[in-house]
Write a protein that holds these residues in place. Structure first.
Motif, PDB file in Angstrom:
ATOM      1  N   GLY A 172       0.838  -1.208   0.000  1.00 46.21           N
ATOM      2  CA  GLY A 172       0.000   0.000   0.000  1.00 46.21           C
ATOM      3  C   GLY A 172       0.867   1.249   0.000  1.00 46.21           C
ATOM      4  N   LEU A 173       1.910   1.236   0.820  1.00 44.16           N
ATOM      5  CA  LEU A 173       2.802   2.408   0.864  1.00 44.16           C
ATOM      6  C   LEU A 173       3.489   2.608  -0.479  1.00 44.16           C
ATOM      7  N   ASN A 174       3.746   1.499  -1.177  1.00 42.54           N
ATOM      8  CA  ASN A 174       4.369   1.618  -2.493  1.00 42.54           C
ATOM      9  C   ASN A 174       3.426   2.313  -3.484  1.00 42.54           C
ATOM     10  N   ILE A 175       2.115   2.052  -3.340  1.00 44.37           N
ATOM     11  CA  ILE A 175       1.156   2.724  -4.229  1.00 44.37           C
ATOM     12  C   ILE A 175       1.196   4.232  -3.976  1.00 44.37           C
ATOM     13  N   VAL A 176       1.286   4.596  -2.694  1.00 42.46           N
ATOM     14  CA  VAL A 176       1.255   6.021  -2.344  1.00 42.46           C
ATOM     15  C   VAL A 176       2.586   6.715  -2.679  1.00 42.46           C
ATOM     16  N   ALA A 177       3.699   6.101  -2.286  1.00 39.42           N
ATOM     17  CA  ALA A 177       4.968   6.837  -2.332  1.00 39.42           C
ATOM     18  C   ALA A 177       6.074   6.126  -3.102  1.00 39.42           C
ATOM     19  N   GLY A 178       5.774   4.960  -3.680  1.00 37.47           N
ATOM     20  CA  GLY A 178       6.825   4.187  -4.353  1.00 37.47           C
ATOM     21  C   GLY A 178       7.526   4.959  -5.454  1.00 37.47           C
ATOM     22  N   SER A 179       6.754   5.719  -6.238  1.00 33.01           N
ATOM     23  CA  SER A 179       7.377   6.405  -7.374  1.00 33.01           C
ATOM     24  C   SER A 179       8.313   7.525  -6.904  1.00 33.01           C
ATOM     25  N   ARG A 180       8.134   7.992  -5.652  1.00 37.27           N
ATOM     26  CA  ARG A 180       9.039   9.017  -5.121  1.00 37.27           C
ATOM     27  C   ARG A 180      10.213   8.403  -4.368  1.00 37.27           C
ATOM     28  N   VAL A 181       9.960   7.257  -3.726  1.00 38.75           N
ATOM     29  CA  VAL A 181      10.979   6.710  -2.818  1.00 38.75           C
ATOM     30  C   VAL A 181      11.769   5.573  -3.465  1.00 38.75           C
ATOM     31  N   LEU A 182      11.024   4.597  -4.022  1.00 39.94           N
ATOM     32  CA  LEU A 182      11.698   3.392  -4.523  1.00 39.94           C
ATOM     33  C   LEU A 182      12.232   3.578  -5.950  1.00 39.94           C
ATOM     34  N   LEU A 183      11.424   4.221  -6.790  1.00 41.45           N
ATOM     35  CA  LEU A 183      11.816   4.392  -8.197  1.00 41.45           C
ATOM     36  C   LEU A 183      13.199   5.025  -8.371  1.00 41.45           C
ATOM     37  N   PRO A 184      13.492   6.138  -7.674  1.00 39.21           N
ATOM     38  CA  PRO A 184      14.831   6.731  -7.861  1.00 39.21           C
ATOM     39  C   PRO A 184      15.947   5.791  -7.396  1.00 39.21           C
ATOM     40  N   LEU A 185      15.626   4.879  -6.497  1.00 38.22           N
ATOM     41  CA  LEU A 185      16.665   3.991  -5.959  1.00 38.22           C
ATOM     42  C   LEU A 185      16.956   2.805  -6.868  1.00 38.22           C
ATOM     43  N   ILE A 186      15.903   2.228  -7.470  1.00 37.36           N
ATOM     44  CA  ILE A 186      16.118   0.976  -8.201  1.00 37.36           C
ATOM     45  C   ILE A 186      15.900   1.087  -9.712  1.00 37.36           C
ATOM     46  N   GLY A 187      15.441   2.233 -10.171  1.00 38.70           N
ATOM     47  CA  GLY A 187      15.275   2.416 -11.624  1.00 38.70           C
ATOM     48  C   GLY A 187      13.923   1.917 -12.120  1.00 38.70           C
ATOM     49  N   GLN A 188      13.594   2.321 -13.358  1.00 40.25           N
ATOM     50  CA  GLN A 188      12.241   2.075 -13.875  1.00 40.25           C
ATOM     51  C   GLN A 188      11.893   0.607 -14.055  1.00 40.25           C
ATOM     52  N   ASP A 189      12.827  -0.166 -14.639  1.00 39.06           N
ATOM     53  CA  ASP A 189      12.498  -1.563 -14.931  1.00 39.06           C
ATOM     54  C   ASP A 189      12.215  -2.346 -13.663  1.00 39.06           C
ATOM     55  N   ALA A 190      13.165  -2.241 -12.725  1.00 34.11           N
ATOM     56  CA  ALA A 190      12.998  -2.977 -11.468  1.00 34.11           C
ATOM     57  C   ALA A 190      11.757  -2.475 -10.735  1.00 34.11           C
ATOM     58  N   PHE A 191      11.523  -1.158 -10.776  1.00 34.80           N
ATOM     59  CA  PHE A 191      10.372  -0.608 -10.051  1.00 34.80           C
ATOM     60  C   PHE A 191       9.061  -1.133 -10.629  1.00 34.80           C
ATOM     61  N   SER A 192       9.023  -1.229 -11.945  1.00 32.49           N
ATOM     62  CA  SER A 192       7.763  -1.695 -12.546  1.00 32.49           C
ATOM     63  C   SER A 192       7.528  -3.173 -12.217  1.00 32.49           C
ATOM     64  N   THR A 193       8.593  -3.989 -12.203  1.00 29.76           N
ATOM     65  CA  THR A 193       8.425  -5.411 -11.837  1.00 29.76           C
ATOM     66  C   THR A 193       7.993  -5.524 -10.376  1.00 29.76           C
ATOM     67  N   VAL A 194       8.724  -4.832  -9.505  1.00 32.48           N
ATOM     68  CA  VAL A 194       8.426  -4.923  -8.066  1.00 32.48           C
ATOM     69  C   VAL A 194       7.006  -4.427  -7.795  1.00 32.48           C
ATOM     70  N   SER A 195       6.644  -3.296  -8.407  1.00 31.10           N
ATOM     71  CA  SER A 195       5.313  -2.735  -8.145  1.00 31.10           C
ATOM     72  C   SER A 195       4.208  -3.655  -8.661  1.00 31.10           C
ATOM     73  N   GLY A 196       4.469  -4.306  -9.782  1.00 36.34           N
ATOM     74  CA  GLY A 196       3.481  -5.248 -10.321  1.00 36.34           C
ATOM     75  C   GLY A 196       3.215  -6.369  -9.328  1.00 36.34           C
ATOM     76  N   TRP A 197       4.288  -6.935  -8.783  1.00 37.58           N
ATOM     77  CA  TRP A 197       4.126  -8.031  -7.818  1.00 37.58           C
ATOM     78  C   TRP A 197       3.498  -7.538  -6.519  1.00 37.58           C
ATOM     79  N   LEU A 198       3.894  -6.347  -6.110  1.00 34.39           N
ATOM     80  CA  LEU A 198       3.306  -5.815  -4.873  1.00 34.39           C
ATOM     81  C   LEU A 198       1.810  -5.566  -5.054  1.00 34.39           C
ATOM     82  N   LYS A 199       1.443  -5.130  -6.238  1.00 38.63           N
ATOM     83  CA  LYS A 199       0.018  -4.869  -6.500  1.00 38.63           C
ATOM     84  C   LYS A 199      -0.782  -6.173  -6.467  1.00 38.63           C
ATOM     85  N   TYR A 200      -0.219  -7.230  -7.091  1.00 37.91           N
ATOM     86  CA  TYR A 200      -0.881  -8.543  -7.017  1.00 37.91           C
ATOM     87  C   TYR A 200      -1.002  -8.982  -5.564  1.00 37.91           C
ATOM     88  N   SER A 201       0.099  -8.807  -4.815  1.00 39.24           N
ATOM     89  CA  SER A 201       0.079  -9.219  -3.407  1.00 39.24           C
ATOM     90  C   SER A 201      -1.004  -8.457  -2.659  1.00 39.24           C
TER      91      SER A 201
END
Ligand code: HEM
Lengths: 48, 328
Positions: free
Chosen positions: B143-172
């Motif tokens: 849930g926190l990734n939906i709210v703030a992931g693009s500000r916090v996680l995206l700059p750290l891991i890059g677009q490709d990894a962020f999109s994979t991680v976010s996809g799995w987190l959304k399914y979860s």
């Protein structure tokens, strides 16, 4: 620890069950909203 | 329908006028006639109506909503204030707990651990606790990734990894909602009788739960603080399930405005719950010696039980003799 592992396994089992359960009743938008008079392309598909 | 036709008519009249006459707003024409004085601006129309709808021929009637001005307010809230509220609650609570730890330290069992234990939670109670807790943790992170992931996680891991991680987190997030809801229902059924508030809880809160000093207020199976946690989980979890399933099955229950409200409520309740649960996790693990045993082996040190749940221990002793197992 044993109870914890059983709980996590059951959690995953319920989640996977929900995935398959929902897939039985859900239809993709291009199927659900198409009628003989209006065809919708499959979103995200090649050519869609 | 009439409303929609009226708007279409007014828009058709108003928009070209707005463009054509734009300069005349500053200086009135020589004729003295100022057509923009009675101009109906698009924004006025949108302010007056909750949405602009048309007519469509596909079966999804919801697609007929063309413009919904409240969506802008909703988007602005998610882009700005929501991020700050999230940071304040999550980081603020972590800072508070760190401060508490530095001041109070770990709450120890007075005189050290003993040799005898007593069964606090049976296997089923621990099972339902962990189903709820484990799914809650993943729901909170996703849930926190939906709210703030693009500000916090995206700059750290890059677009490709962020999109994979976010996809799995959304399914979860979607699918772990089911075990989470089941866990909350089980907890309600099994524990509600121990969690009815009474006067002893007020006394518990008056004494600050015995967190400071060496006096421990009386308590049965659950003390005032634990009862508060129980109701936060049951009512908060119930509210999250209600709003969450509303979001998961879009437009089945409500329209676009209702969806926006459901999401704002879902985000708000989840943040309050995250704040409360961080406190619960802290006190159940690093914050208090002996507490985790209750959900690990189920057996707690009798000295711990006597300090924190004296009346419960007396009830258990009255029913049976202590198990005599050594504390783990
Ligand atoms: C039965 C339980 C739950 C259900 C059905 C559920 C469902 C959902 C859905 C469908 C969304 C929208 C996702 C999207 O925008 O793509 C969402 C967002 C979210 N969920 Fe949950 N959820 C549940 C429990 C929880 C819990 C326990 C937490 C936190 C502890 C949580 C935190 C969040 C947050 C922070 C968001 C983002 C809100 C926003 O974008 O404003 N959810 N949830």
């Amino acid at each position: 620890m044993r109870v914890f592992l059983i709980a996590v396994t059951s959690m995953i089992a319920v989640a996977v069950g929900a995935y398959y359960g929902l897939n039985l009743i859900q239809k993709p938008a291009d199927v659900a909203f198409a009628v003989s008079g209006a065809r919708l392309d499959a979103p995200g598909q090649p050519g869609g | 329908m009439f409303k929609a036709a009226l708007i279409a008519l007014l828009l058709a009249a108003a928009i070209p006028t707005a463009h054509a006459q734009a300069p005349s707003r500053q200086e009135a024409p020589a004729s003295g006639f100022n057509p923009t004085a009675t101009e109906v601006k698009e924004q006025d129309l949108l302010n007056a109506l909750s949405k602009v709808e048309g007519r469509i021929s596909i079966p999804d009637t919801r697609a007929a909503t063309l413009i919904q001005p409240a969506g802008q307010t909703w988007r602005d809230y998610r882009r700005g204030p929501l991020l700050w509220i999230t940071a304040a609650i999550v980081l603020g609570m972590m800072a508070l707990l760190t401060l508490f730890y530095l001041i109070r330290g770990r709450i120890r069992i007075e005189g050290g651990r003993g040799t005898r234990t007593v069964l606090r939670f049976g296997a089923f109670e621990r099972f339902m606790h962990w189903v709820t807790a484990a799914s809650w943790c993943v729901l909170a992170v996703s849930g926190l990734n939906i709210v703030a992931g693009s500000r916090v996680l995206l700059p750290l891991i890059g677009q490709d990894a962020f999109s994979t991680v976010s996809g799995w987190l959304k399914y979860s997030h979607n699918f772990l909602a089911f075990p989470f809801t089941s866990g909350v229902v089980l907890m309600l059924l099994v524990w509600v009788r121990h969690n009815i508030p009474n006067r002893m809880d007020l006394e518990w809160f008056r004494q600050g739960g015995g967190l400071f000093g060496h006096r421990h207020p009386h308590s049965r199976k659950f003390n005032g603080g634990q009862k508060a946690v129980f109701w936060i989980v049951v009512l908060g979890g119930g509210a999250l399930a209600a709003t969450g399933f509303t979001l998961m099955f879009p437009f089945y229950i409500t329209d676009v405005t209702g969806m926006q409200l459901a999401q704002i409520a879902h985000g708000g309740v989840s943040l309050l719950m995250i704040g409360a649960m961080l406190g619960h996790i802290y006190i159940g693990s690093v914050g208090m010696e002996g507490a985790l045993d209750a959900m690990n082996s189920g057996q707690v040190d009798r000295k711990w039980a006597a300090a924190h749940h004296d009346l419960w221990l007396a009830e258990v002793d009255a029913k049976s003799t202590p198990s005599g197992h050594p504390a783990e």
